[in-house]
Scaffold this motif. Structure first.
Motif, short mmCIF file in Angstrom:
data_model
loop_
_atom_site.label_atom_id
_atom_site.label_comp_id
_atom_site.label_asym_id
_atom_site.label_seq_id
_atom_site.Cartn_x
_atom_site.Cartn_y
_atom_site.Cartn_z
N GLU A 63 0.83 -1.20 0.00
CA GLU A 63 0.00 0.00 0.00
C GLU A 63 0.87 1.25 0.00
O GLU A 63 0.76 2.09 -0.88
CB GLU A 63 -0.93 -0.02 1.22
CG GLU A 63 -2.20 0.74 0.99
CD GLU A 63 -3.28 0.42 2.02
OE1 GLU A 63 -4.06 1.33 2.30
OE2 GLU A 63 -3.34 -0.71 2.54
N THR A 88 -1.80 7.67 -8.56
CA THR A 88 -3.17 7.49 -8.06
C THR A 88 -3.94 8.80 -8.18
O THR A 88 -5.15 8.83 -7.98
CB THR A 88 -3.17 7.07 -6.58
OG1 THR A 88 -2.64 8.14 -5.79
CG2 THR A 88 -2.36 5.81 -6.35
N GLY A 89 -3.21 9.88 -8.47
CA GLY A 89 -3.84 11.20 -8.53
C GLY A 89 -3.75 11.92 -7.20
O GLY A 89 -4.13 13.09 -7.09
N ASP A 90 -3.23 11.24 -6.18
CA ASP A 90 -3.11 11.89 -4.87
C ASP A 90 -2.03 12.96 -4.89
O ASP A 90 -1.01 12.82 -5.55
CB ASP A 90 -2.73 10.85 -3.80
CG ASP A 90 -3.89 9.97 -3.41
OD1 ASP A 90 -4.99 10.18 -3.94
OD2 ASP A 90 -3.70 9.06 -2.58
N ARG A 91 -2.29 14.01 -4.14
CA ARG A 91 -1.29 15.06 -3.95
C ARG A 91 -1.07 15.17 -2.45
O ARG A 91 -2.01 15.36 -1.69
CB ARG A 91 -1.83 16.38 -4.52
CG ARG A 91 -0.82 17.49 -4.52
CD ARG A 91 -1.48 18.79 -4.96
NE ARG A 91 -0.50 19.84 -5.11
CZ ARG A 91 0.08 20.16 -6.25
NH1 ARG A 91 -0.21 19.50 -7.35
NH2 ARG A 91 0.96 21.14 -6.31
N LYS A 92 0.17 15.04 -2.05
CA LYS A 92 0.47 15.01 -0.62
C LYS A 92 1.19 16.28 -0.22
O LYS A 92 2.20 16.65 -0.83
CB LYS A 92 1.36 13.79 -0.34
CG LYS A 92 1.26 13.26 1.05
CD LYS A 92 2.03 11.95 1.14
CE LYS A 92 2.02 11.39 2.53
NZ LYS A 92 0.76 10.83 2.94
N LEU A 93 0.66 16.95 0.80
CA LEU A 93 1.31 18.16 1.30
C LEU A 93 2.32 17.74 2.36
O LEU A 93 2.02 17.64 3.54
CB LEU A 93 0.26 19.12 1.87
CG LEU A 93 -0.81 19.52 0.85
CD1 LEU A 93 -1.91 20.31 1.51
CD2 LEU A 93 -0.19 20.32 -0.29
N GLU A 96 3.60 18.98 6.06
CA GLU A 96 2.99 18.61 7.34
C GLU A 96 3.67 17.39 7.97
O GLU A 96 3.50 17.12 9.14
CB GLU A 96 1.50 18.34 7.14
CG GLU A 96 0.74 19.58 6.68
CD GLU A 96 -0.71 19.28 6.32
OE1 GLU A 96 -1.28 18.37 6.93
OE2 GLU A 96 -1.25 19.97 5.44
N GLU A 97 4.41 16.62 7.16
CA GLU A 97 5.08 15.43 7.69
C GLU A 97 6.57 15.66 7.91
O GLU A 97 7.17 15.05 8.79
CB GLU A 97 4.89 14.25 6.73
CG GLU A 97 3.52 13.62 6.80
CD GLU A 97 3.41 12.39 5.90
OE1 GLU A 97 4.29 11.52 5.97
OE2 GLU A 97 2.43 12.31 5.14
N ASN A 163 2.26 6.50 -1.45
CA ASN A 163 1.68 5.32 -2.10
C ASN A 163 2.78 4.61 -2.88
O ASN A 163 3.61 5.26 -3.51
CB ASN A 163 0.57 5.72 -3.07
CG ASN A 163 -0.60 6.36 -2.36
OD1 ASN A 163 -1.03 5.90 -1.31
ND2 ASN A 163 -1.11 7.44 -2.92
N MET A 164 2.76 3.28 -2.85
CA MET A 164 3.83 2.53 -3.51
C MET A 164 3.55 2.38 -5.01
O MET A 164 3.46 1.28 -5.55
CB MET A 164 4.00 1.16 -2.86
CG MET A 164 5.39 0.60 -3.06
SD MET A 164 5.68 -0.79 -1.98
CE MET A 164 7.27 -1.33 -2.56
N VAL A 165 3.40 3.53 -5.65
CA VAL A 165 3.22 3.58 -7.11
C VAL A 165 4.14 4.66 -7.64
O VAL A 165 4.72 5.43 -6.87
CB VAL A 165 1.75 3.88 -7.51
CG1 VAL A 165 0.83 2.76 -7.10
CG2 VAL A 165 1.27 5.20 -6.91
N LYS A 166 4.25 4.71 -8.95
CA LYS A 166 5.11 5.71 -9.59
C LYS A 166 4.69 7.11 -9.16
O LYS A 166 3.49 7.41 -9.11
CB LYS A 166 4.96 5.55 -11.10
CG LYS A 166 6.06 6.17 -11.91
CD LYS A 166 5.82 5.98 -13.40
CE LYS A 166 6.10 4.55 -13.83
NZ LYS A 166 6.08 4.41 -15.30
#
Lengths: 340, 402
Positions: A63, A88-93, A96-97, A163-166
């Motif tokens: 995952e 996946t189309g996710d955008r991570k800010l 914050e991490e 996410n473990m994708v490109k």
């Protein structure tokens, strides 16, 4: 019980019927030295084992994966944005991490500047020795406002779960990427940077990666840096210990102007994950196999030496006469008969 | 050559029998050596018969071959008539409405019990409800232009005679069809009533399809699919109007090739998703589930000479609400917005191929060599042991003890 004697396949000869010579003694001593050397070498091979490499396809439903990064950027933290975008189309800010602290930008000792790291693939023993899990320290407030001219850099460090994708991890001048209200003047952008650590999976600070301890320095405000990594899950096993890591191959590009799809220069880490998992394990033959092998080698060597001694003796007798015999020469200590 | 010459080069010189001493201990050691030798030879024999698998990597050259997709999946909260599956690849090839091409659909009641495996199609047979008026031309409810029907011949009129025709017309316009309520053709066919009767059912689907060996995706989505220059769409109106529906699922089986018996000892990865159950605690009515599969072509070569071409794959799972934004699962993530509730399987081919080859652990020549080595080793140890015991006995008990 006396019948047992008939089975004796190792008949002995009385001492008086055996002829000994000093040259035979020297040969025996030489043979013993060789036997000790061979035994020592075989023990070394047994305990050292051999490295076995297997490759397979992971059955686990994956995952996410960690990215561990620690870098200095030649820009104040308030102007920096770190974003991850993936297939996946996710955008991570990521801001914050990650931890971001203002520092005077500097080049740590031992950093490779504007060149590729001369890194060799670490061996099994090296990885196991250096696989000490670590974690990033807490952020330190140096008590200086960003106005202080000395604090012209930003220390960006921490662990991000992606996410473990490109995908792409991007370090971008703030406001430029998200169309924010505050924008840094374009001519004030400088993406010179030092990468102290960039790895995937569990954080092992002592294991070397291709991007560790490199610096890219530029005087241009429009220079972008793009690192392309291809991650190969790798498992190292030895004597019951198992280290699950991720090696990666690297290619990098550097170009003027913003990358495609962005309005400003950026530092981009593109990553993709390979389907194959490599398992590198330390194997050794069983103890009994080792014993049989050792005995066989030693006995074979003794047998060869016996033959060599016999054949050399025969050759000397045939070519040079009986007085050159290695086996039947008289020693001073030998008793002489009445007729001699 | 003279006999004396031959004698002088005899390297296997013998000792006269009358000066040789045989002992009981020597006999015991000999018998022990025989037993140990037999055991070692047996061990070598079993090792010869032992089968190992050696993997090797090659570049996959079978690009012309198709990929077999085998699937068995249950959707406990989507009725069969609403479920649709499409396959698309990066070359632009489309396989629409795949489930109606030889796949079996098993209707399940809300508790998961099997109802039947017949193809359920809402509505009666067209012949049963044919309008009495032979001149009948069904309305398309604005989805098709029927204004010129009075001016053209009977054959050229634009009509929607059946519920299916109206659905198609709505699809072309990308209008929401819902359950066909107030559409006279659908009401007459009993479509509306039956659709609503079956809306709480689940569906288990099973079948196989052929894929090109390139990247692409297959997806399960609600409602009829449509493709135009703007993209790929599904009429999810009925699904969206029924809050109890969701794409929670159980993957009973998913593979991209033949099933094989594991010969590696590490387990095969030909169907790693088998038994996967996705049923989150939260409401997933508006959720999209995705699986990203990296497929590695694999050949298994058995001792019998049989070769099986299959694939292994590794998968990454992801889910997101179609409204996008943040969710409780991923507080620092902004999910992309858009799409439709569905289950997507993205697949990508690896250029490398793994060949798992079965072979014997050692060759006959290796076996013979090991046998000779074992015998030689045992004899050597026997000789040493015998010498040690003989000398020990001589020194402890004198000449006569042996």
């Amino acid at each position: 019980m006396a019948g047992l004697r008939t089975f004796d396949a190792f008949p002995k000869t009385e001492e008086q019927h055996v002829r000994k010579s000093s040259k035979g003694g020297y040969t025996s001593i030489l043979t013993y030295f060789f036997l000790i050397f061979i035994a020592w070498s075989e023990f070394g091979n047994f305990f050292g084992g051999y490295v076995d490499e297997q490759y397979g396809v992971s059955k686990d439903l994956r995952e996410t994966v960690q990215i561990n990064m620690d870098m200095f950027v030649h820009m104040p933290c308030k102007w920096l944005e770190v974003v991850v975008q993936d297939h996946t189309g996710d955008r991570k800010l990521v801001r914050e991490e990650l931890k971001m602290e203002s520092i005077p930008f500097f080049l740590p000792y031992g950093t490779v500047i504007n060149e590729r790291n001369k890194i060799a693939t670490p061996g099994l023993d090296e990885v196991l020795a250096e696989a000490i899990p670590g974690q990033f320290r807490d952020q330190i407030d140096f008590g200086s406002g960003d106005d202080n001219q000395e604090f012209n850099g930003c220390h960006v460090f921490g662990t991000i779960t992606v996410n473990m994708v490109k995908g792409d991890l991007m370090v971008i001048p703030r406001g430029q990427s998200l169309g924010g209200p505050q924008r840094m003047p374009l001519d004030a952008i400088n993406l010179s940077h030092v990468i102290n650590e960039f790895s995937f999976g569990d954080f092992y600070p002592y294991i070397d990666n291709p991007l560790d301890r490199i610096a890219r320095i530029t005087a241009e405000s429009t220079t972008s840096f793009h690192y392309h990594t291809s991650v190969v899950p790798t498992i190292f096993r030895k004597l019951g210990a198992e280290v699950d890591t991720n090696q990666y191959s690297l290619s990098e590009t550097e170009h003027e102007g913003p990358p495609q799809g962005l309005r400003v220069p950026a530092i981009i880490f593109s990553y993709s994950f390979e389907a194959l998992t490599i398992t590198i394990s330390d194997e050794r033959i069983s103890f009994w196999q080792f014993v049989v092998r050792l005995v066989a080698i030693l006995s074979f060597f003794v047998y060869i030496m016996t033959w060599a001694f016999t054949l050399l003796d025969m050759a000397l007798v045939l070519l040079l006469g009986p007085k050159w015999s290695l086996r039947y020469q008289r020693d001073g200590r030998q008793k002489t008969g009445i007729l001699e | 050559m003279k006999k004396s010459k031959l004698l002088s080069i005899d390297a296997f010189s013998k000792t006269e029998e009358d000066v040789r001493i045989r002992t009981r201990t020597g006999g015991l050691i000999t018998l022990s050596c025989v037993v140990v030798t037999v055991l070692l030879l047996l061990s070598e024999w079993f090792h010869l018969k032992e089968v190992v698998t050696r993997p090797q990597l090659v570049v996959d050259r079978d690009r012309h071959l198709k990929l077999d997709l085998n699937m068995d999946i249950t959707f406990p909260h989507v009725p069969c008539h609403l479920l649709n599956m499409d396959i698309m690849d990066s070359a632009g090839e489309l396989q629409l409405d795949v489930l109606n091409k030889g796949w079996s659909k098993t209707r399940l009641d809300p508790s998961g019990q099997v109802l039947d495996t017949k193809q359920f199609k809402p509505g009666k047979d067209v012949g049963e409800y044919a309008p009495e008026d032979e001149d009948y031309c069904g309305p398309c409810y604005g989805a098709r232009d029927q204004t010129k029907n009075d001016e053209v011949s009977k054959e050229e009129r634009v009509c929607c005679q059946t519920c299916e025709d109206v659905r198609d017309a709505y699809g072309e316009k990308q209008w929401a069809f819902f359950d066909g309520k107030d559409v006279e053709q659908c009401e007459r066919e009993g479509y509306v009533q039956q659709v609503n009767e079956h809306i709480e059912e689940g569906c288990r689907i099973k079948g196989m399809a052929k894929l090109n060996r390139i990247g692409g995706n297959l997806h399960f989505a609600p409602g009829k699919s449509f493709q135009n220059k703007r993209g790929h769409f599904h009429d999810a109106s009925l699904y969206l109007a029924s809050p109890s529906l969701n794409f929670n699922h159980i993957i009973h089986h998913l593979s991209f090739g033949k099933e094989v018996e594991d010969i590696t000892g590490q387990g095969t990865s030909t169907a790693p998703l088998d038994g996967t159950k996705v049923s989150p605690e939260f409401d997933t009515h508006n959720h999209q589930f995705s699986y990203f599969a990296k497929i590695v072509p694999t050949r298994y070569e058995y001792l019998s000479g049989e070769k099986v071409e299959t694939t292994q794959f590794t998968t990454t799972y992801h889910s997101r609400p179609i409204r996008g934004g943040r969710d409780s699962d991923h507080p620092t993530t902004l999910h992309s917005m858009g799409g439709f509730p569905s289950v997507y399987f993205y697949f990508e081919m690896s250029p490398l191929k793994v060949i798992n080859k079965q072979q014997y652990a050692q060759s006959w020549s290796g076996f013979l060599l090991n046998c000779i080595t074992s015998i030689g080793g045992v004899l050597a140890v026997g000789t040493v042991l015998d010498k040690i015991t003989y000398k020990a006995q001589r020194s402890m008990w004198g000449k006569k003890s042996t």
